[in-house]
Write an enzyme that holds these catalytic residues in place. Structure first.
Site, PDB file in Angstrom:
ATOM      1  N   LYS A  68      -3.568   8.436   2.701  1.00  0.00           N
ATOM      2  CA  LYS A  68      -4.673   8.254   3.375  1.00  0.00           C
ATOM      3  C   LYS A  68      -4.767   8.550   5.025  1.00  0.00           C
ATOM      4  O   LYS A  68      -5.893   9.019   5.692  1.00  0.00           O
ATOM      5  CB  LYS A  68      -5.192   6.660   3.528  1.00  0.00           C
ATOM      6  CG  LYS A  68      -5.529   6.067   2.123  1.00  0.00           C
ATOM      7  CD  LYS A  68      -6.480   6.874   1.429  1.00  0.00           C
ATOM      8  CE  LYS A  68      -7.120   5.989   0.203  1.00  0.00           C
ATOM      9  NZ  LYS A  68      -7.984   6.840  -0.738  1.00  0.00           N
ATOM     10  N   TYR A 125       0.792  -1.240   0.145  1.00  0.00           N
ATOM     11  CA  TYR A 125       0.070  -0.087  -0.006  1.00  0.00           C
ATOM     12  C   TYR A 125       1.025   1.498  -0.164  1.00  0.00           C
ATOM     13  O   TYR A 125       0.356   2.422  -0.570  1.00  0.00           O
ATOM     14  CB  TYR A 125      -0.917  -0.052   1.180  1.00  0.00           C
ATOM     15  CG  TYR A 125      -2.186   0.869   0.899  1.00  0.00           C
ATOM     16  CD1 TYR A 125      -3.182   0.407  -0.140  1.00  0.00           C
ATOM     17  CD2 TYR A 125      -2.372   1.876   1.895  1.00  0.00           C
ATOM     18  CE1 TYR A 125      -4.199   1.084  -0.582  1.00  0.00           C
ATOM     19  CE2 TYR A 125      -3.638   2.578   1.425  1.00  0.00           C
ATOM     20  CZ  TYR A 125      -4.344   2.417   0.385  1.00  0.00           C
ATOM     21  OH  TYR A 125      -5.383   3.300   0.134  1.00  0.00           O
TER      22      TYR A 125
HETATM   23  N1  LIG Z   1     -10.799  -0.491  -4.164  1.00  0.00           N
HETATM   24  C1  LIG Z   1     -10.441  -0.825  -2.834  1.00  0.00           C
HETATM   25  O1  LIG Z   1      -9.966  -1.657  -2.309  1.00  0.00           O
HETATM   26  C2  LIG Z   1     -10.550   0.394  -1.918  1.00  0.00           C
HETATM   27  C3  LIG Z   1     -10.461   0.138  -0.786  1.00  0.00           C
HETATM   28  C4  LIG Z   1     -10.558   1.219   0.205  1.00  0.00           C
HETATM   29  C5  LIG Z   1     -10.548   2.758  -0.253  1.00  0.00           C
HETATM   30  N2  LIG Z   1     -10.676   2.800  -1.536  1.00  0.00           N
HETATM   31  C6  LIG Z   1     -10.645   4.127  -2.088  1.00  0.00           C
HETATM   32  O2  LIG Z   1     -11.951   4.353  -2.768  1.00  0.00           O
HETATM   33  C7  LIG Z   1     -11.686   5.403  -3.671  1.00  0.00           C
HETATM   34  C8  LIG Z   1     -12.417   5.025  -5.143  1.00  0.00           C
HETATM   35  O3  LIG Z   1     -11.611   4.191  -5.662  1.00  0.00           O
HETATM   36  P1  LIG Z   1     -12.161   2.748  -6.402  1.00  0.00           P
HETATM   37  O4  LIG Z   1     -11.521   1.662  -5.978  1.00  0.00           O
HETATM   38  O5  LIG Z   1     -13.426   2.975  -6.334  1.00  0.00           O
HETATM   39  O6  LIG Z   1     -11.528   2.793  -7.968  1.00  0.00           O
HETATM   40  P2  LIG Z   1     -11.963   3.555  -9.186  1.00  0.00           P
HETATM   41  O7  LIG Z   1     -10.798   3.533 -10.079  1.00  0.00           O
HETATM   42  O8  LIG Z   1     -13.379   3.060  -9.455  1.00  0.00           O
HETATM   43  O9  LIG Z   1     -11.901   5.129  -8.786  1.00  0.00           O
HETATM   44  C9  LIG Z   1     -10.910   6.086  -8.723  1.00  0.00           C
HETATM   45  C10 LIG Z   1     -11.561   7.205  -9.359  1.00  0.00           C
HETATM   46  O10 LIG Z   1     -10.534   8.202  -9.201  1.00  0.00           O
HETATM   47  C11 LIG Z   1     -10.529   9.168 -10.208  1.00  0.00           C
HETATM   48  N3  LIG Z   1      -9.424   9.903 -10.151  1.00  0.00           N
HETATM   49  C12 LIG Z   1      -7.967   9.749 -10.247  1.00  0.00           C
HETATM   50  N4  LIG Z   1      -7.142  10.583 -10.570  1.00  0.00           N
HETATM   51  C13 LIG Z   1      -8.128  11.852 -10.926  1.00  0.00           C
HETATM   52  C14 LIG Z   1      -7.901  13.184 -11.173  1.00  0.00           C
HETATM   53  N5  LIG Z   1      -6.659  13.737 -11.194  1.00  0.00           N
HETATM   54  N6  LIG Z   1      -9.057  14.015 -10.961  1.00  0.00           N
HETATM   55  C15 LIG Z   1     -10.328  13.437 -10.734  1.00  0.00           C
HETATM   56  N7  LIG Z   1     -10.586  12.051 -10.589  1.00  0.00           N
HETATM   57  C16 LIG Z   1      -9.303  11.268 -10.397  1.00  0.00           C
HETATM   58  C17 LIG Z   1     -10.716   8.057 -11.409  1.00  0.00           C
HETATM   59  O11 LIG Z   1     -11.214   8.610 -12.404  1.00  0.00           O
HETATM   60  C18 LIG Z   1     -11.709   7.115 -10.552  1.00  0.00           C
HETATM   61  O12 LIG Z   1     -13.096   7.794 -11.031  1.00  0.00           O
HETATM   62  C19 LIG Z   1     -10.025   5.801  -3.573  1.00  0.00           C
HETATM   63  O13 LIG Z   1     -10.032   6.842  -2.820  1.00  0.00           O
HETATM   64  C20 LIG Z   1      -9.306   4.570  -3.003  1.00  0.00           C
HETATM   65  O14 LIG Z   1      -8.419   5.062  -2.595  1.00  0.00           O
HETATM   66  C21 LIG Z   1     -10.619   1.925  -2.508  1.00  0.00           C
END
Ligand SMILES: NC(=O)c1ccc[n+]([C@@H]2O[C@H](COP(=O)([O-])OP(=O)(O)OC[C@H]3O[C@@H](n4cnc5c(N)ncnc54)[C@H](O)[C@@H]3O)[C@@H](O)[C@H]2O)c1
Length: 264
Positions: A172, A165
């Site tokens: 985070k 990570y």
């Molecule tokens: N997938 C997991 O296991 C997980 C677990 C906990 C937290 N998260 C967090 O959840 C959130 C969403 O991620 P996800 O897993 O749904 O993946 P995802 O890829 O579906 O979403 C990530 C989003 O970030 C956007 N993004 C990236 N760079 C950007 C920029 N410069 N401007 C605007 N938007 C931008 C992308 O367009 C995308 O829509 C993130 O913060 C991620 O760290 C994910």
């Protein structure tokens, strides 16, 4: 892609509320799970997409949501975030909730040791994954005239060292601290601020983390619920927190991980 539908919910508990959801890339996105839940409960939504390439994946989902505002938003493009808030102000005159569900780290920064991260990689990670939330809160504050709720997505790697990570764990941790400061500052205006910390989900962002399948296996085996989390589980939790009934809950990091974080 088969276009998903909304769950059939009779009690429109969020009817009359208007929210901005940032972070839908496709039908696996956590932000899509949130948007689906909000809309199923009657809220009206503004949706953003990253760029032209992303538009064709997000637009069909936006149609399912019947979102009246659909705009591009790349946090690296100056003026785009302001344009989204200007449009919201013009069309709605107010905002009730906002979901920040975006994160980014350049590959060389994310996939290396924290001790080796260069300045540019560090700044880009913090900029898109943390500061962007602070700026959204800043722009939302004057629109949340009757109070509101701000959400951001975090992960357990902020609290504990989770293999692979890396620098995202540092970002985070800063994000969760930002949630507490924003909650304290905006609380007197009835604006609540939450970090949501879901267990691992196989999304596009997750595909940038090496050995992610091992993380999923571990999550399922260790969590008391012995189950992986879905984007609908996240959606149900944020929908509750956006409701007025949750008006005295703020500043929290809420784990939606089947209890994983309580186990040694
Ligand atoms: N997938 C997991 O296991 C997980 C677990 C906990 C937290 N998260 C967090 O959840 C959130 C969403 O991620 P996800 O897993 O749904 O993946 P995802 O890829 O579906 O979403 C990530 C989003 O970030 C956007 N993004 C990236 N760079 C950007 C920029 N410069 N401007 C605007 N938007 C931008 C992308 O367009 C995308 O829509 C993130 O913060 C991620 O760290 C994910």
């Amino acid at each position: 892609m088969t276009v998903p539908t909304l769950p059939d919910v009779k009690a429109k508990l969020l009817e009359g509320k208007r929210g901005l959801v940032v972070g839908i890339a496709n039908e696996h996105s956590i932000a899509w799970g949130c948007a689906r839940a909000f809309r199923a409960l009657g809220a009206e939504l503004a949706i953003t997409y990253l760029n032209d390439k992303a538009q064709k994946y997000v637009e069909p989902l936006c149609e399912v949501l019947e979102a009246p505002i659909f705009m591009p938003l790349d946090m690296r493009e100056s003026g785009q975030l302001e344009a989204v808030f200007e449009r919201i102000e013009k069309e709605w005159g107010r905002l009730d909730f906002l979901v920040h569900s975006i994160a980014f780290s350049p590959k060389e920064a994310l996939q290396g040791r924290v001790v080796d991260v260069g300045r540019d990689g560090f700044l880009a990670t913090m900029d898109i994954s943390c500061w962007s939330f602070i700026r959204m809160a800043h722009l939302a504050e004057p629109l949340m005239k009757d109070g509101g709720t701000l959400f951001t997505m975090s992960y357990y790697g902020s609290q504990m060292v989770v293999e692979n990570y890396n620098i995202m764990g540092v970002a985070k941790a800063a994000l969760e601290a930002s949630v507490r400061y924003l909650a304290a500052e905006l609380g007197p205006k009835n604006i609540r601020v939450h970090a949501i910390s879901p267990g691992p989900l196989a999304t596009r962002a997750a595909s940038g983390i090496p050995e992610f399948d091992a993380l999923l296996d571990k999550a399922k085996a260790k969590a008391p619920a012995r189950s992986l989390v879905s984007i609908d589980d996240v959606g149900a939790a944020v929908a509750f927190l956006a409701h007025d009934a949750a008006r005295l809950i703020t500043g929290e990091t809420l784990y939606i991980d089947g209890g994983y974080h309580i186990i040694d």
